[in-house]
Structures are given as C-alpha cells and as structure tokens.
Design a protein around this motif. Sequence first.
Motif, PDB file in Angstrom:
ATOM      1  N   LYS A 350       0.820  -1.224   0.000  1.00  0.00           N
ATOM      2  CA  LYS A 350       0.000   0.000   0.000  1.00  0.00           C
ATOM      3  C   LYS A 350       0.854   1.274   0.000  1.00  0.00           C
ATOM      4  O   LYS A 350       0.366   2.353   0.369  1.00  0.00           O
ATOM      5  CB  LYS A 350      -0.972   0.033   1.198  1.00  0.00           C
ATOM      6  CG  LYS A 350      -1.815  -1.214   1.353  1.00  0.00           C
ATOM      7  CD  LYS A 350      -2.676  -1.487   0.143  1.00  0.00           C
ATOM      8  CE  LYS A 350      -3.542  -2.721   0.325  1.00  0.00           C
ATOM      9  NZ  LYS A 350      -4.296  -3.089  -0.887  1.00  0.00           N
ATOM     10  N   LYS A 353      -0.112   3.935  -3.890  1.00  0.00           N
ATOM     11  CA  LYS A 353      -1.537   3.987  -3.565  1.00  0.00           C
ATOM     12  C   LYS A 353      -2.427   3.822  -4.788  1.00  0.00           C
ATOM     13  O   LYS A 353      -3.448   3.158  -4.749  1.00  0.00           O
ATOM     14  CB  LYS A 353      -1.868   5.308  -2.862  1.00  0.00           C
ATOM     15  CG  LYS A 353      -1.049   5.542  -1.584  1.00  0.00           C
ATOM     16  CD  LYS A 353      -1.391   6.890  -0.970  1.00  0.00           C
ATOM     17  CE  LYS A 353      -0.557   7.166   0.256  1.00  0.00           C
ATOM     18  NZ  LYS A 353       0.864   7.366  -0.059  1.00  0.00           N
ATOM     19  N   VAL A 438      -7.509   0.609   8.485  1.00  0.00           N
ATOM     20  CA  VAL A 438      -7.101   1.994   8.265  1.00  0.00           C
ATOM     21  C   VAL A 438      -8.326   2.893   8.133  1.00  0.00           C
ATOM     22  O   VAL A 438      -8.366   4.000   8.684  1.00  0.00           O
ATOM     23  CB  VAL A 438      -6.208   2.097   6.997  1.00  0.00           C
ATOM     24  CG1 VAL A 438      -5.968   3.561   6.628  1.00  0.00           C
ATOM     25  CG2 VAL A 438      -4.875   1.393   7.216  1.00  0.00           C
ATOM     26  N   PRO A 449      -7.417   8.710   5.341  1.00  0.00           N
ATOM     27  CA  PRO A 449      -6.732   7.407   5.319  1.00  0.00           C
ATOM     28  C   PRO A 449      -5.247   7.531   5.002  1.00  0.00           C
ATOM     29  O   PRO A 449      -4.426   6.811   5.583  1.00  0.00           O
ATOM     30  CB  PRO A 449      -7.486   6.636   4.219  1.00  0.00           C
ATOM     31  CG  PRO A 449      -8.854   7.243   4.215  1.00  0.00           C
ATOM     32  CD  PRO A 449      -8.634   8.691   4.500  1.00  0.00           C
ATOM     33  N   ASP A 450      -4.866   8.444   4.082  1.00  0.00           N
ATOM     34  CA  ASP A 450      -3.447   8.624   3.748  1.00  0.00           C
ATOM     35  C   ASP A 450      -2.651   9.082   4.962  1.00  0.00           C
ATOM     36  O   ASP A 450      -1.521   8.638   5.186  1.00  0.00           O
ATOM     37  CB  ASP A 450      -3.290   9.634   2.613  1.00  0.00           C
ATOM     38  CG  ASP A 450      -3.621   9.033   1.254  1.00  0.00           C
ATOM     39  OD1 ASP A 450      -3.767   7.796   1.195  1.00  0.00           O
ATOM     40  OD2 ASP A 450      -3.754   9.791   0.287  1.00  0.00           O
ATOM     41  N   ARG A 453      -2.214   6.075   7.238  1.00  0.00           N
ATOM     42  CA  ARG A 453      -1.203   5.144   6.684  1.00  0.00           C
ATOM     43  C   ARG A 453       0.205   5.664   6.942  1.00  0.00           C
ATOM     44  O   ARG A 453       1.119   4.894   7.259  1.00  0.00           O
ATOM     45  CB  ARG A 453      -1.432   4.949   5.188  1.00  0.00           C
ATOM     46  CG  ARG A 453      -2.675   4.141   4.853  1.00  0.00           C
ATOM     47  CD  ARG A 453      -2.714   3.781   3.370  1.00  0.00           C
ATOM     48  NE  ARG A 453      -3.957   3.123   3.027  1.00  0.00           N
ATOM     49  CZ  ARG A 453      -5.003   3.739   2.481  1.00  0.00           C
ATOM     50  NH1 ARG A 453      -4.921   5.026   2.207  1.00  0.00           N
ATOM     51  NH2 ARG A 453      -6.105   3.077   2.201  1.00  0.00           N
ATOM     52  N   TYR A 454       0.397   6.967   6.786  1.00  0.00           N
ATOM     53  CA  TYR A 454       1.712   7.555   7.039  1.00  0.00           C
ATOM     54  C   TYR A 454       2.144   7.319   8.491  1.00  0.00           C
ATOM     55  O   TYR A 454       3.278   6.915   8.762  1.00  0.00           O
ATOM     56  CB  TYR A 454       1.689   9.052   6.721  1.00  0.00           C
ATOM     57  CG  TYR A 454       2.883   9.781   7.278  1.00  0.00           C
ATOM     58  CD1 TYR A 454       4.129   9.662   6.654  1.00  0.00           C
ATOM     59  CD2 TYR A 454       2.785  10.533   8.446  1.00  0.00           C
ATOM     60  CE1 TYR A 454       5.247  10.305   7.171  1.00  0.00           C
ATOM     61  CE2 TYR A 454       3.904  11.164   8.966  1.00  0.00           C
ATOM     62  CZ  TYR A 454       5.124  11.046   8.328  1.00  0.00           C
ATOM     63  OH  TYR A 454       6.218  11.660   8.853  1.00  0.00           O
ATOM     64  N   ARG A 457       3.052   3.682   9.053  1.00  0.00           N
ATOM     65  CA  ARG A 457       4.376   3.368   8.512  1.00  0.00           C
ATOM     66  C   ARG A 457       5.467   3.888   9.435  1.00  0.00           C
ATOM     67  O   ARG A 457       6.484   3.226   9.664  1.00  0.00           O
ATOM     68  CB  ARG A 457       4.547   3.987   7.123  1.00  0.00           C
ATOM     69  CG  ARG A 457       3.828   3.246   6.022  1.00  0.00           C
ATOM     70  CD  ARG A 457       4.409   3.601   4.648  1.00  0.00           C
ATOM     71  NE  ARG A 457       4.385   5.022   4.366  1.00  0.00           N
ATOM     72  CZ  ARG A 457       3.370   5.650   3.795  1.00  0.00           C
ATOM     73  NH1 ARG A 457       2.281   4.976   3.446  1.00  0.00           N
ATOM     74  NH2 ARG A 457       3.427   6.945   3.548  1.00  0.00           N
ATOM     75  N   THR A 471      -3.424  -7.939   4.380  1.00  0.00           N
ATOM     76  CA  THR A 471      -3.734  -6.525   4.618  1.00  0.00           C
ATOM     77  C   THR A 471      -5.137  -6.324   5.167  1.00  0.00           C
ATOM     78  O   THR A 471      -5.365  -5.549   6.091  1.00  0.00           O
ATOM     79  CB  THR A 471      -3.568  -5.735   3.304  1.00  0.00           C
ATOM     80  OG1 THR A 471      -2.235  -5.912   2.821  1.00  0.00           O
ATOM     81  CG2 THR A 471      -3.836  -4.254   3.523  1.00  0.00           C
TER      82      THR A 471
END
Length: 482
Positions: A350, A353, A438, A449-450, A453-454, A457, A471
């Motif tokens: 992911k 994207k 997420v 969501p981005d 996700r960041y 990570r 996932t």
Amino acid sequence: MELNKTIEYLRTKPEGQTFDRKSAKIDAKSLAVILVAMANADGGDIAIGIEDNGNVTGIDGNEQHINELLRASFDFCVPSVEVNAERLAYTNEYGQPNHILLIHVHQSMKLHTNQADEAFYRVGDQSKKLSFEQRLQLLYAKGGRYYEDEPVYNATIEDIDLAKVEDYIKVLSYGKDVITYLQENNAFVTHRGGVERVSGAAILLFGKNPQRFFPRSYVRFIRYKGTEAKVGTEMNVIKDVIFEGTILEVINKTIAYVQTQIKEFTFLGPKGLFVTIPEYPAFCWQELIVNAVVHRDYSIYGTDIQVKLFDDHLVVESPGFLPGLVRTYNIRHIHFSRNPKMAVFLRDYKIVKEFGEGVDRMYREMKEAGQPEPKYVQDDFILKATLQAKSLPNAERETTAEKTKEKPKKSQRNHPKKPENYQENIIQLIQEDPSITVIRLAKLLKKTPDSVRYQLRNLTTHGIIKHEGPTKAGKWIILKPI
C-alpha cells in the motif's frame, strides 16, 4: 520564391529535440544517425531540402539519391526505424516547381543502432552517441531488459533476510515456505549450470544489506538555507542525511524524516477558526519520493536519489532516463514501470496507492491547493521533479515551530484544549481492537486514510508496531510503548 505556409514554417522553425533540417545532399548513412537518435528518444520530423540556415533548396533533380534517403531507415538502421515520408510542393525563386521531403520518425520502444552498431540519442538539436553503459541504461529504460532481473555478482541466498520475505508472503497469503517462494516466484533465486543466481530485485527488496551490492541505492536528504544551492565559502547546507536499507525501509525512513522538515502554516480562517495547512500537500511530496525509489535506474552506480529542500521549493532527483514512452510532456497520463517487480511489491504494501495514477493525482492536488503544477526536467541522465512551496500573505503565516516558541499566558481561561497525541491515539485504538482497519482508524480519528497510513508506517519503521497477516484480514501487534 512562393512558399506555402507549411514550408515557411519549416524554414523558420528552430531545430531542437524533435525537429531537424538537412540539405538534400546529406548521405543516407548520416541521415540514419538522426533517424536512430530520434527513434530512441521522442521521435520527430526531418525536413530534407532545407539548409541549416533556412534556405530552401529542394530535392528535385536527383531522384536516385532521394530514394537512397528514403531507404535509410531500412538499409542503415538496426532494427529498421518506422518512418512516414511526404513530398511538399513549392515554387522556387526561378518560378520552377520543386519539393522538400518531410520525414516523420516514430518514437520507438526498441533500441536502435546504425549499421556500425552505434547507438544515438537525440539531446536538444544534437544526435548524441551513447557509451556502452548509457546504451545499456537506455535498453533498460525501454523495457527491452529489466535490470532488476539481472543476477547480482557474488550474491547468494545467505544475503537475503528471510524474515523480510516471511513478512511479505504473509501480506500475499502465500501458503508455501520462504525458500520455495524465492525459487518459484519472480525469478528471485534461480539456478543455471549448478550456480545459484540472486536477482537485483531480491537484494533490493529483501537484502540484509542492499548497499553492499548497490552502494548508492540510498536516498540523500539535503536541507538548504535560502532558495538556491551554494558552494565553497557560501555553502548553505543545513542538514545532510542518508537513509539506507531495502527500498521499503528507505522510503519509510525518508518520508518519516522529511515530514519533520515540512513547515505548516496556521492562520485564522474565514469562519473564525484556525486553519493549518502544509507547505506542500502530503501526497505530492511523498509520491515524488516513492516514484524516485521505485523507478530509478539501479544500473547507474555513480549517483544516488537526492531530496533537496529549499525555502521556497522541493526537488527530488532520480538517476535514469524516463522509462518506456514516458516523457516530461506526457508524464501525467503515460505509465511505464522500469522496475515492475518493485512496483508490485510496493503496491502490495500500500505504498504505491494508485497504480499508474499517482502523478496525475499529484497535479490535481497541487492545483486544488492553489500551487503551481509539478515541474519535470530530464537533465541528461537525471530526472528532476520540483514542487513550489505554498505562498501565504505574511500576516497569515505562522509556522508550527514559531507557535511552540510562544510563551504561555498566565490565564488559560478560554484557551483551546491541547491537542492529543496522534500516534498515542492510534496505539490506544489498536489496543482496543488489534484487527482495526485503516478506514476505521481514519473515521474514529477524523483524519484522512493517507494520513493514518503515514503514521502507521512511521510507527512500524521505528519498531513500535507491526502488522501480521493479509492486509484486509490481519492484525496489529504492539511491540513496545510509544
């Protein structure tokens, strides 16, 4: 001399990347060099019968020689170059009819040479002869071969971190063991003549120490004071950091660090509420970094990926030609993976994207943010991508760093509540539901969501959490307190 508009245009048009003028006296072998160079680059047009100074001399009177020129794409190009030719009529200064020959050269996905096995590439208005290394790089860029599939000299399966392979096959829900996966998928590990061969993709994706075999496969971040790079006694480098590891580790480390260097501006919005926006939309600068890592030319050993942050712009430099038929003018809509196995790997994690659509989205997000569109420049064998920083009136500017320097007022009455720690909130929600998605996290935290996700990570890179299983059906595990 009566010239039609087309010939007048060709007579005065500047020579460059996709256009050249030549006398009808040019020999077929010399013409083949231009044909090869244009086919290997962006294609283009060659006007035969117009001198370099723009004088129109025509082609009539020597049909045999013109036929030799028309056969040059077959007789002196290997493989043959696809062209279209047409004769354009005009009347010369003596009132006599004449013609010029306009040859259109098609851009090619193949690597072309002349009969002497020399490869050329169109650079500006010149046909540049390529060295052996540059020729091989162009072959990889066109997809004739993929460098990620080449065996790495002296590498063995002992150089692969099997735990990293184990993590990946869990994402894939692959049912067999890690050794079988490496031997049966993507030619990661093969045997020929009893000799074990480990591919470049295997080392870059799963290697214990990828930089041992690819010494400059890291990302270098440089922060400058001011709007341009200076050297010598005026050197203005503030930070210079290198991020190493597998491509996944390099991306995560780089993004996590650059995030700390991007300014945020807070100002009072039209509804009386404070609004905070970053210098650059997060998706945009992250997309540039991801693309640089996954699409760089790893056959180029002499340089590295560099992320350069200035006061008013950010530049990401990546080694290699633009791959396939991708060029700076069509990069929004033409997609080609120089390293397809790496691209699929990052998609599975992911990190990529929107497969093949990220650049177009980046243009849209910059426009929506009211900032200039990204700028791409192919500077010889380095691709440079630039984003311009957000510009706000000084009265509305207030960086996060500046806010933290403010002294607290004696009375806290009517002050807004101190924001809760974003990452701590994520950890708390994972403790409550290890299988949380997420999308669910984003909804509960009221974030995109981005953005979630960041942060995930970042937490994973620093060994605070990890994800096990596929996932969509796996679970989060907390490894240590934040």
